[in-house]
Design a protein around this motif. Structure first.
Motif, PDB file in Angstrom:
ATOM      1  N   LEU A   9       0.831  -1.210   0.000  1.00 16.66           N
ATOM      2  CA  LEU A   9       0.000   0.000   0.000  1.00 16.66           C
ATOM      3  C   LEU A   9       0.866   1.261   0.000  1.00 16.66           C
ATOM      4  O   LEU A   9       0.615   2.200  -0.765  1.00 16.66           O
ATOM      5  N   LEU A  10       1.884   1.269   0.870  1.00 20.20           N
ATOM      6  CA  LEU A  10       2.749   2.444   0.954  1.00 20.20           C
ATOM      7  C   LEU A  10       3.523   2.666  -0.341  1.00 20.20           C
ATOM      8  O   LEU A  10       3.718   3.815  -0.775  1.00 20.20           O
ATOM      9  N   LEU A  11       3.962   1.573  -0.964  1.00 23.93           N
ATOM     10  CA  LEU A  11       4.644   1.697  -2.265  1.00 23.93           C
ATOM     11  C   LEU A  11       3.701   2.249  -3.326  1.00 23.93           C
ATOM     12  O   LEU A  11       4.071   3.132  -4.115  1.00 23.93           O
ATOM     13  N   LYS A  12       2.486   1.715  -3.327  1.00 24.36           N
ATOM     14  CA  LYS A  12       1.496   2.121  -4.334  1.00 24.36           C
ATOM     15  C   LYS A  12       1.178   3.613  -4.215  1.00 24.36           C
ATOM     16  O   LYS A  12       0.969   4.304  -5.224  1.00 24.36           O
ATOM     17  N   GLU A  13       1.162   4.113  -2.972  1.00 21.29           N
ATOM     18  CA  GLU A  13       0.853   5.532  -2.738  1.00 21.29           C
ATOM     19  C   GLU A  13       2.104   6.417  -2.825  1.00 21.29           C
ATOM     20  O   GLU A  13       2.034   7.617  -2.539  1.00 21.29           O
ATOM     21  N   ASN A  14       3.267   5.791  -3.195  1.00 21.21           N
ATOM     22  CA  ASN A  14       4.541   6.519  -3.288  1.00 21.21           C
ATOM     23  C   ASN A  14       4.941   7.185  -1.973  1.00 21.21           C
ATOM     24  O   ASN A  14       5.563   8.253  -1.960  1.00 21.21           O
ATOM     25  N   MET A  15       4.565   6.556  -0.860  1.00 19.79           N
ATOM     26  CA  MET A  15       4.914   7.099   0.448  1.00 19.79           C
ATOM     27  C   MET A  15       6.265   6.571   0.928  1.00 19.79           C
ATOM     28  O   MET A  15       6.882   7.142   1.814  1.00 19.79           O
ATOM     29  N   VAL A  16       6.721   5.431   0.344  1.00 21.02           N
ATOM     30  CA  VAL A  16       8.054   4.903   0.634  1.00 21.02           C
ATOM     31  C   VAL A  16       8.661   4.408  -0.677  1.00 21.02           C
ATOM     32  O   VAL A  16       7.960   4.157  -1.652  1.00 21.02           O
ATOM     33  N   THR A  17       9.978   4.257  -0.668  1.00 22.12           N
ATOM     34  CA  THR A  17      10.674   3.717  -1.844  1.00 22.12           C
ATOM     35  C   THR A  17      10.885   2.214  -1.649  1.00 22.12           C
ATOM     36  O   THR A  17      10.810   1.708  -0.514  1.00 22.12           O
ATOM     37  N   PRO A  18      11.147   1.463  -2.719  1.00 20.50           N
ATOM     38  CA  PRO A  18      11.437   0.030  -2.573  1.00 20.50           C
ATOM     39  C   PRO A  18      12.574  -0.245  -1.589  1.00 20.50           C
ATOM     40  O   PRO A  18      12.525  -1.206  -0.832  1.00 20.50           O
ATOM     41  N   GLN A  19      13.612   0.638  -1.590  1.00 16.92           N
ATOM     42  CA  GLN A  19      14.739   0.444  -0.672  1.00 16.92           C
ATOM     43  C   GLN A  19      14.304   0.642   0.786  1.00 16.92           C
ATOM     44  O   GLN A  19      14.710  -0.101   1.690  1.00 16.92           O
ATOM     45  N   GLN A  20      13.427   1.653   1.008  1.00 20.91           N
ATOM     46  CA  GLN A  20      12.925   1.887   2.366  1.00 20.91           C
ATOM     47  C   GLN A  20      12.077   0.709   2.846  1.00 20.91           C
ATOM     48  O   GLN A  20      12.135   0.334   4.013  1.00 20.91           O
ATOM     49  N   LEU A  21      11.304   0.141   1.925  1.00 22.50           N
ATOM     50  CA  LEU A  21      10.495  -1.040   2.276  1.00 22.50           C
ATOM     51  C   LEU A  21      11.399  -2.184   2.709  1.00 22.50           C
ATOM     52  O   LEU A  21      11.143  -2.863   3.708  1.00 22.50           O
ATOM     53  N   GLN A  22      12.503  -2.387   1.955  1.00 22.97           N
ATOM     54  CA  GLN A  22      13.423  -3.467   2.292  1.00 22.97           C
ATOM     55  C   GLN A  22      14.092  -3.213   3.646  1.00 22.97           C
ATOM     56  O   GLN A  22      14.241  -4.122   4.463  1.00 22.97           O
ATOM     57  N   ASP A  23      14.449  -1.933   3.887  1.00 25.04           N
ATOM     58  CA  ASP A  23      15.073  -1.585   5.174  1.00 25.04           C
ATOM     59  C   ASP A  23      14.105  -1.845   6.328  1.00 25.04           C
ATOM     60  O   ASP A  23      14.498  -2.338   7.391  1.00 25.04           O
TER      61      ASP A  23
END
Length: 611
Positions: free
Chosen positions: A8-22
């Motif tokens: 959801l956060l990725l879809k809304e551009n609220m986090v980046t893929p790298q931040q999600l991985q972190d």
């Protein structure tokens, strides 16, 4: 959640893929929920996640920092439940309770609270951080009550399990603050926590798990109770169970499977799962979950993938109120196990010939008797499958319809609306039938119509609950049917039982004394002419030595000699004596034949038959 928070956060551009991985790495290292990891790393704010979830699921959001909850509302949900599901009760309006939760898709939490409180539950979204703080604020911190040892007391603090001390404390005078000061252990007292402890003492719970619910709850796609229910259904199929018994007691909640006619304990579940599991099964069976005082019957039809193969499973569900809750029994109706080939049911050749002759007649009654679970339905289905031809009209009245058979008109009995066996039978006679199957003859009215149908050119197949074939005649006469009608209408009576087969994988010869063989019914001439076998136990049979079941059959043809005895009101003993003279095999004799053939054991035959 159905849609993962990271996606959801990725879809809304609220986090980046790298931040999600972190964040995922942070969660893996420190535990907790993913949302908390995002907030801890500073990628998003609590309020942003709350707002996103509110939009995604159409649920209102709330900032708990600006909301004061009435203490009376807090008491509706126990502290243990609030912490377990991370929920906080906010307000009550009529029969609706509004709760704050971080995960508005946690249906299991809402269901559990609904069952526990009796209120309908409406969720609102709150951030995880403020929710944790509010739970600690209203219920007290989990560390607010600490027991510490005072060195001056010689290390004598409060010890767990001190039953006698607890009893003395409860029965003696109330403790004063000075008394408490003298007990070297209480440094900080939280009244809310003490209230919770008192409630725990009052409500005794069995918390000993024998099933790892943690493993079941790892999947984010289904709640633990849903997964547990699925595990029970699949496991019963894999083990070859015919019935699942879910039984609540005062301090135990157990699950048993009936495998090859014998009940085995398979699980001891936590008491807290009693209501959720019962309600889940009742929902699947389309039963009323609010009705806990009356018996209910339903059916579960599901498609399940087992061992890479899709299976249509059918469970007959019976729910019965008992002293400690509702007992549920689920009968697995597995069409793949339905044996329609009569030659493989276990009939002795002579008995099978008599049975085939009787069902081949154009009219008359063929009765199959035996207790519940003796294979009567399978025998009758085998009979009508053999008779099912395009030029034959077969109609069945069953309670319930266990298997759907192509080309046969099957009617489900519904006593609650007056659709009983007698009513259906009357209707059948206006439907131009050739063969009628009546699930069970329970009363005089049904028996009378069945006899009339048999005497007017119809073949009637039915069941009765009697111990053996000869006593069935007495049962019908006791129902009110005249002896001359019984003698004229009935073609054949068959009693049957199911016994376990010796496992073929671990079958070994058994050394049985000659006297034992003679005592069970073998003649001295027969002893020594055959070998007796038993199963020593292996993985295939779960160490029982038995795998699968086979039938014992007592087939009594109503010959002229037996008919004459029925007409003059002979006793069951006299009828049995005549039937034996004419070559009938009793259930015990049928069992002895199975022992001689190496199919079963002496213990199994003794368990189901008498001399």
């Amino acid at each position: 959640m159905p849609v993962r928070l990271g996606e959801l956060l990725l879809k809304e551009n609220m986090v980046t893929p790298q931040q999600l991985q972190d964040a995922l790495n942070h969660q893996k290292m420190n535990g907790g929920k993913l949302g908390k990891a995002f907030v801890s790393l500073g990628f998003v704010q609590d309020e942003e996640i709350t707002s996103l979830l509110s939009r995604q699921y159409g649920v209102p959001s709330i900032n708990l920092e600006h909301f004061e909850v009435d203490p009376a509302i807090i008491k509706i949900i126990p502290a243990e439940t609030a912490r377990k599901y991370q929920v906080l009760p906010l307000s009550r309006s009529g029969a609706t309770l509004t709760i704050a939760m971080a995960d508005p898709t946690n249906v299991f939490a809402m269901d559990d609270i609904k069952f526990m409180t009796g209120y309908n539950v409406e969720p609102v979204v709150a951030s995880e951080t403020t929710l944790e703080e509010s739970i600690d604020h209203y219920y007290g911190s989990t560390r607010s009550l600490e027991l510490r040892r005072d060195p001056a007391s010689g290390g004598q603090g409060l010890q767990p399990g001190g039953g006698d001390n607890l009893k003395e404390a409860m029965e003696g005078p109330a403790l004063t603050m000075d008394d408490m000061a003298g007990i070297g252990g209480l440094s900080e007292i939280d009244l809310d926590s003490m209230a919770d402890a008192e409630a725990d003492v009052e409500t005794i719970r069995q918390e000993e798990d024998e099933i790892d619910l943690g493993e079941l709850s790892k999947s984010a796609d289904a709640a633990p109770v849903i997964k547990l229910t699925n595990v029970l259904l699949v496991d019963s199929l894999k083990r070859g169970a015919s019935d699942i018994h879910i039984e609540p007691y005062e301090k135990e909640f157990r699950v048993r499977f009936r495998i090859d006619g014998i009940l085995y304990n398979v699980m001891a579940l936590p008491m807290k799962l009693k209501d959720p599991l019962t309600s889940r099964i009742k929902i699947m069976a389309k039963l009323d979950i609010a009705e806990k005082r009356l018996p209910q019957d339903g059916r579960i039809k599901i498609k399940m993938r087992v061992e890479d193969r899709a299976r249509d499973l059918d469970f007959r569900v019976s729910c019965l109120p008992t002293l400690w809750g509702e007992k549920i029994v689920m009968r697995l109706l597995d069409k793949s196990k339905l044996m329609l080939d009569m030659t493989k049911l276990g009939f002795e050749p002579h008995s099978l010939e008599r049975f085939k002759t009787a069902i081949g007649k154009p009219y008359g009654i063929v009765l199959v008797t035996g207790p519940t679970g003796s294979g009567k339905t399978n025998t009758l289905y085998s009979a009508i499958a053999a008779l099912n031809k395009p030029d034959t009209n077969i109609m069945t009245a069953e309670d319930p319809v266990e298997f759907n058979l192509a080309g046969i008109n099957q009617v489900q009995i519904r006593e609650n609306i007056g659709l009983n066996f007698a009513a259906v039978l009357r209707s059948f006679l206006r439907q131009d039938p050739n063969i009628i199957l009546v699930g069970e003859i329970r009363d005089y009215e049904t028996a009378e119509i069945a006899v009339k149908a048999a005497l007017t050119g119809h073949l009637v197949l039915s069941t009765l609950h009697t111990n053996d074939a000869p006593s069935t005649v007495s049962r019908m006469v006791n129902m009110g049917i005249e002896p001359f009608l019984v003698g004229t209408a009935v073609n054949l009576i068959q009693a049957q039982r199911l016994i376990r087969r010796v496992c073929k994988n671990c079958k070994v010869e058994d050394d049985v004394p000659s006297k034992t063989l003679i005592d069970v019914g073998f003649t001295p001439d027969e002893v020594g002419n055959f070998e007796v076998f038993k199963g020593k136990g292996c993985g295939a049979c779960n160490g029982t030595g038995y795998k699968g079941r086979i039938g014992l059959y007592e087939v009594m043809e109503i010959t002229e000699g037996i008919r004459d005895l029925i007409m003059v009101g002979a006793t069951a003993v006299e009828i049995k004596r005549k039937a034996l003279e004419e070559g009938m095999l009793t259930l015990r004799l049928s069992g002895l034949e199975k022992i001689k053939a190496g199919v079963t054991t002496i213990e199994e035959v003794l368990r189901e038959t008498i001399l």
